[in-house]
Design a protein around this motif. Sequence first.
Motif, short mmCIF file in Angstrom:
data_model
loop_
_atom_site.label_atom_id
_atom_site.label_comp_id
_atom_site.label_asym_id
_atom_site.label_seq_id
_atom_site.Cartn_x
_atom_site.Cartn_y
_atom_site.Cartn_z
N LEU A 17 0.83 -1.21 0.00
CA LEU A 17 0.00 0.00 0.00
C LEU A 17 0.86 1.26 0.00
CD1 LEU A 17 -2.85 -1.04 2.45
CD2 LEU A 17 -2.96 -0.83 -0.04
N ILE A 18 1.95 1.23 0.79
CA ILE A 18 2.83 2.41 0.83
C ILE A 18 3.50 2.60 -0.53
CG2 ILE A 18 4.90 3.40 1.88
CD1 ILE A 18 3.05 3.34 4.06
N GLY A 19 3.96 1.49 -1.12
CA GLY A 19 4.60 1.58 -2.44
C GLY A 19 3.66 2.21 -3.45
N LEU A 20 2.41 1.78 -3.43
CA LEU A 20 1.42 2.34 -4.35
C LEU A 20 1.23 3.84 -4.09
CD1 LEU A 20 -0.84 1.70 -6.48
CD2 LEU A 20 -2.40 1.55 -4.55
N THR A 21 1.15 4.21 -2.80
CA THR A 21 0.96 5.61 -2.45
C THR A 21 2.13 6.46 -2.94
OG1 THR A 21 -0.12 4.80 -0.47
CG2 THR A 21 0.36 7.15 -0.55
N LEU A 22 3.35 5.98 -2.73
CA LEU A 22 4.53 6.72 -3.17
C LEU A 22 4.48 6.94 -4.68
CD1 LEU A 22 7.41 5.06 -1.12
CD2 LEU A 22 6.43 7.33 -0.79
N ASP A 23 4.14 5.87 -5.40
CA ASP A 23 4.07 5.96 -6.86
C ASP A 23 3.03 7.00 -7.27
OD1 ASP A 23 4.72 4.77 -9.55
OD2 ASP A 23 2.53 4.50 -9.49
N ARG A 24 1.87 6.97 -6.62
CA ARG A 24 0.81 7.91 -6.97
C ARG A 24 1.19 9.36 -6.65
NH1 ARG A 24 -3.61 4.67 -8.63
NH2 ARG A 24 -2.27 3.43 -9.95
N ILE A 25 1.92 9.54 -5.55
CA ILE A 25 2.33 10.91 -5.18
C ILE A 25 3.25 11.48 -6.27
CG2 ILE A 25 3.71 12.27 -3.55
CD1 ILE A 25 2.61 10.41 -1.33
N VAL A 26 4.25 10.68 -6.67
CA VAL A 26 5.17 11.18 -7.70
C VAL A 26 4.42 11.40 -9.01
CG1 VAL A 26 7.28 10.72 -8.99
CG2 VAL A 26 7.15 10.08 -6.60
N ALA A 27 3.50 10.49 -9.34
CA ALA A 27 2.72 10.65 -10.57
C ALA A 27 1.88 11.92 -10.53
CB ALA A 27 1.82 9.43 -10.79
N LYS A 28 1.34 12.22 -9.35
CA LYS A 28 0.51 13.41 -9.19
C LYS A 28 1.35 14.68 -9.40
CE LYS A 28 -3.03 15.74 -8.35
NZ LYS A 28 -4.11 15.73 -9.32
N ILE A 29 2.54 14.68 -8.78
CA ILE A 29 3.43 15.84 -8.95
C ILE A 29 3.81 15.97 -10.43
CG2 ILE A 29 5.67 16.84 -8.32
CD1 ILE A 29 5.45 15.27 -5.67
N ALA A 30 4.09 14.82 -11.06
CA ALA A 30 4.44 14.84 -12.48
C ALA A 30 3.32 15.45 -13.31
CB ALA A 30 4.76 13.43 -12.95
N SER A 31 2.08 15.10 -12.98
CA SER A 31 0.97 15.60 -13.80
C SER A 31 0.81 17.11 -13.62
CB SER A 31 -0.32 14.88 -13.44
OG SER A 31 -0.82 15.36 -12.22
N LEU A 32 1.27 17.64 -12.49
CA LEU A 32 1.21 19.10 -12.31
C LEU A 32 2.23 19.80 -13.20
CD1 LEU A 32 0.84 19.44 -8.43
CD2 LEU A 32 -0.94 19.52 -10.17
N PHE A 33 3.39 19.14 -13.39
CA PHE A 33 4.46 19.76 -14.17
C PHE A 33 4.44 19.31 -15.62
CE2 PHE A 33 6.05 20.49 -9.99
CZ PHE A 33 6.76 21.68 -10.10
N GLY A 34 4.05 18.06 -15.82
CA GLY A 34 4.24 17.44 -17.13
C GLY A 34 3.21 17.81 -18.18
N THR A 35 2.21 18.62 -17.81
CA THR A 35 1.18 18.94 -18.79
C THR A 35 1.78 19.81 -19.88
OG1 THR A 35 0.57 20.73 -17.33
CG2 THR A 35 -0.84 18.78 -17.31
N ARG A 36 1.61 19.38 -21.10
CA ARG A 36 2.13 20.18 -22.21
C ARG A 36 1.26 19.94 -23.43
NH1 ARG A 36 7.95 18.01 -23.25
NH2 ARG A 36 7.58 18.91 -25.24
N GLY A 37 0.61 21.02 -23.88
CA GLY A 37 -0.12 20.94 -25.14
C GLY A 37 0.58 21.84 -26.11
N ASP A 38 0.56 21.45 -27.36
CA ASP A 38 1.26 22.29 -28.33
C ASP A 38 0.26 23.04 -29.18
OD1 ASP A 38 3.24 23.47 -29.75
OD2 ASP A 38 3.63 21.77 -31.06
#
Lengths: 280, 324
Positions: free
Chosen positions: B303-324
């Motif tokens: 469960l912790i591993g899943l949570t860690l993965d989701r946290i990083v993915a969430k941060i990534a989605s805040l930065f990684g959004t890019r439309g051209d």
Amino acid sequence: MDAAGKTGDAVKDRLAENEAKFVDISGVHKLFGSGKSRYHALAGVDLRIAKGEFVSIIGHSGCGKSTLLNLVAGLYLPTTGSVAVNGKEVTEPGLDRAVVFQSHSLLPWLSVLDNVLVAVDSVYPEKSREFRLEEAKKFVEMVHLTPHMNKKPGQLSGGMKQRVGIARAFAADPQVLLLDEPFGALDALTRGSMQDELTTIWESNRKTVMMITHDVDEAVFLSDRIVLMSNGPAAVIAKVVEVPIPRPRTREALLEDSHYLEIRKELLHYLIGTGHAAAA
Amino acid sequence: MILNTGKPAAPAKGASPVAGKNGHSIINERPKPMMAGLKTVETKMKPKTAPAAKLPPPSEDPERIARARERAQTLIMPILAILFVGLFWELYSSRDGVVLPGPIATIKGSWNLIAHPWFDNGPNDKGLGWQLLSSLARVGIGYSLAAVLGVLLGIIIGKSVMAFKALDPIFQVLRTIPPLAWLPISLATFNKADPSAIFVIFITAIWPIIINTSVGILRIPADYENVAKVYQLRGSRYFFKVMLPSAAPYIFTGLRIAIGMAWLAIVAAEMLTGGVGIGFFIWDSWNSSRMSDIIVSVVYVGLIGLTLDRIVAKIASLFGTRGD
């Protein structure tokens, strides 16, 4: 008295000469790659563009017209020969030669205003943030995008994106404006209105312009002179056509003008002829 | 990246009858013809059949029902699956000669552990919460160091051909070394359990970060590089306005792979180094034959591993959004 007058004339002459060859491309060859994959793109191109002149370069795809523009921009350097703008040799890209890219090339993570601000910040690094913001807003207004200035490029249509590209280029306050097929990716209707907008901006602010295009009507409507390139490899300037149609130009007036059809025919004849040669 | 991904909001909404913002903007642009149109329709129609009557009530709106059904499915199906697996497990465990306790026996046997995660009876007997927290602290330190150093090294080898040629072969060899293989070297170097475990996390997490960052830097589109050259974006402006946003999706991919690997490695490393930590707790439970404790711990690790993965993915989605 006499001597002073003579030196004054000499200075004037030099200024005039400088203005006549504001952009000075002389004896330029450009080769890419080496060995077997070596490609001779340009083979001895000479072109002078006067200050305040609008020159279009037209030719089939692959004829090296974009290469020529990139040489003036400083994104490429000539293999031999030289390129100079306002008497200064081009050795690297610079704000004095702003480019409007074909693929608009806006930074997608920045808003419209921030994309224009990128150029303004480079022109006035020492001015206050407020001044630079105002300056950027002026250019956003110039292309009528003020209501959209906080949007990201992804939220804009193709024509709007290219208008941001134009605003950014003007915001750099360049001596020469380089347009690389600026409307090539747009639909015909948008393209027409963008051409109208560009002439209006240009009439009020006569920058020296070098535009790459493959649209004959666009070239005739916008340019003072049209440069026809031969087919690559080893492309050269095949022909230069003057466009003596008075300004300001409108599309309606253009259709009435006796020169218009003549020039159009001349250009099309050349392009169709070389097109057959290239296909054969 | 260069594809037109930037207009997902526009098309679908216009078609639906409850077209929120999109419908509004159209009305705002041309209010008069719309109003005029409505009026003529209204006068022609009988007063009883008002336009609203034609729309189904919200409870019968087919689109809404479909959405509710979809939501129920994403909630119910996993629960059903868990119940099914639990049932299978219970049946298997109830057979003769099977050591593995079933789910009911696990919860009964380790109820003290589940109910009191924060008990503390001295350094050798702490609740699961403390165990997980000390493991997370080690991962936090090792991973943060790896993130900072990994991104920096990735940028250097992405930007410099010389550095790439020099370091890439070394990295390619080092990154294939399993995390635990580093532990003896680490113990010999640091002479202490805690820094050794942190070093194992660091060395495990850094490779995917370095490699993905350098790829992200190498793949900055030529268009953006040309913009930077022509419009004189240099130094920190180039770094923050062109390089970092352009490489961000790659960097975050690296960070996300790395957090998963770091969490995988910590359990193994702690089993060997001892002390407080979920890894050693599992090992200790095995040595004392507390099977149900092991199962509870393993579920928490997942469960912790899943949570860690989701946290990083969430941060990534805040930065990684890019439309051209």
